[in-house]
Design an enzyme around this catalytic site. Structure first.
Site, short mmCIF file in Angstrom:
data_model
loop_
_atom_site.label_atom_id
_atom_site.label_comp_id
_atom_site.label_asym_id
_atom_site.label_seq_id
_atom_site.Cartn_x
_atom_site.Cartn_y
_atom_site.Cartn_z
N GLU A 314 4.60 13.69 -1.90
CA GLU A 314 4.92 14.15 -0.54
C GLU A 314 6.43 14.31 -0.43
OE1 GLU A 314 2.33 12.33 2.73
OE2 GLU A 314 2.22 10.82 1.14
N LYS A 317 8.61 12.83 2.70
CA LYS A 317 8.70 11.41 3.07
C LYS A 317 10.15 10.94 3.06
CE LYS A 317 5.76 8.28 1.90
NZ LYS A 317 5.14 7.98 3.20
N GLU A 323 9.74 7.14 -3.12
CA GLU A 323 8.73 7.31 -2.07
C GLU A 323 8.05 8.67 -2.14
OE1 GLU A 323 7.67 5.11 0.01
OE2 GLU A 323 9.23 3.60 0.32
#
Length: 342
Positions: A314, A317, A323
């Site tokens: 993602e 994020k 992350e």
């Protein structure tokens, strides 16, 4: 017709309980904080191609709900934190209106295994903490009014920092500041048969404290130094964290409440320990343990339901670079590393 419906609901409840207690299937989280994600129909098809029939959705996104439900995927549907204040104040009728329009209009109840009411509300500023239990009660009452309280369970996902003590696992205890919220919540879970949901990342524990958390201990490594805790021996941080939570539940008088891990995983980039080889080793072990139903040292033979994070990287994020690199699949549907999820 009423008798037939009652029999159907009873059978569904029994089958759901059996599945939750014993089949050890793996689910996958489907995060949507990215700009290059495949359409939900493609994501649902990819899960089925890989033998995965459970998914956690962080939001009740209508197109995702429709696509995943149509594919026959069982769902944990997130109730966003920002909805908790309304749901706490609206009573069962308001909760029923929200539930009908936000979730059940897009996915039939038989596809919704859990509502995860709030995510990590007791972490950080705890702005929504006072709303979480009333919101859960109202949603449960709404489900009961629809005859669905035994079909759809209501819980909440917590950060593992909800524990103030976790070492050794038998010393597990909840954060004292959270207990005024946790104690009525635990009573609710015990009364309704829902699990305590936790997000736990041995990778992050290692990154935050490499001097005391051995990398091999986070990765289920054979070379990890075992931790002796009375008569029990721990060879990995995942088991130790789950059992610290079990010990905390027991201390509060709720030892019968089950534990579900709603997020865990290992990133492939963004840190020296974040690499495809480590992600493959960690996630493969989680999948294998779930398939074998091994449980934990404190609860041997009691499978822990687990949802791997994340389906895709993602790129939207926030936070540290790692992350954005938890994806098991690439956007083109290929695997980021070799792993058998079936």
């Amino acid at each position: 017709m009423a008798t037939r419906l009652s029999l159907y609901l009873l059978c569904h409840v029994l089958l759901t309980a059996i599945a939750a207690a014993g089949d050890g299937k793996i689910g996958i989280c489907h995060g949507r904080v990215g700009g290059n994600l495949p359409p939900p129909e493609a994501a649902a098809a990819l899960l089925l191609q890989n033998g995965v029939t459970r998914a956690r959705l962080f939001l009740p996104d209508p197109p995702v709900l429709r696509a995943f439900a149509a594919a026959g995927i069982d769902l944990v549907v997130g109730v966003p934190n920002e909805n908790l204040t309304f749901l706490a104040a609206s009573g069962p009728d308001g909760a029923a209106r929200w539930l009908s329009s936000a979730v059940l209009a897009h996915a039939p109840a038989e596809r919704v295994r859990y509502l995860a009411v709030g995510n990590e509300v007791l972490y950080g500023d705890r702005f929504y903490a006072a709303s979480i239990v009333p919101a859960k009660r109202n949603l449960h009452a709404a489900l009961a009014g629809m005859g669905l309280d035994g079909v759809v369970r209501v819980s909440s996902a917590h950060a593992s920092s909800v524990l103030a003590a976790s070492y050794p696992p038998s010393a597990g205890a909840f954060d004292a500041e959270a207990l005024p919220v946790l104690r009525p919540m635990l009573r609710f879970l015990a009364d309704t048969g829902a699990p305590f949901m936790v997000n736990t990342y041995p990778f992050i524990s290692y990154v935050n404290d490499p001097a005391n958390v051995e990398l091999a201990y986070g990765l289920f490594g054979a070379a990890a130094a075992p931790v002796q805790d009375g008569a029990l021996v721990y060879t990995n941080l995942f088991d130790a964290t789950v059992d610290a939570l079990v010990a905390a539940l027991e201390k509060e008088g709720f030892g019968g409440v089950q534990v579900a891990v709603t997020e865990t995983g290992w990133p492939t980039a963004g840190h020296p320990a974040a690499m495809p080889e480590n992600a493959a080793a960690y996630n493969a072990e989680i999948v294998g343990r779930a398939a074998r139903g091994v449980g934990t040292p404190r609860r041997p033979g009691v499978p822990v339901e687990v949802f791997l994070f994340d389906m895709y990287d993602e790129d939207g994020k926030p936070g540290a670079e790692f992350e954005r690199h938890f994806g098991i699949f690439r956007a083109d549907g290929s695997k980021a590393y070799d792993i058998n999820l079936a």
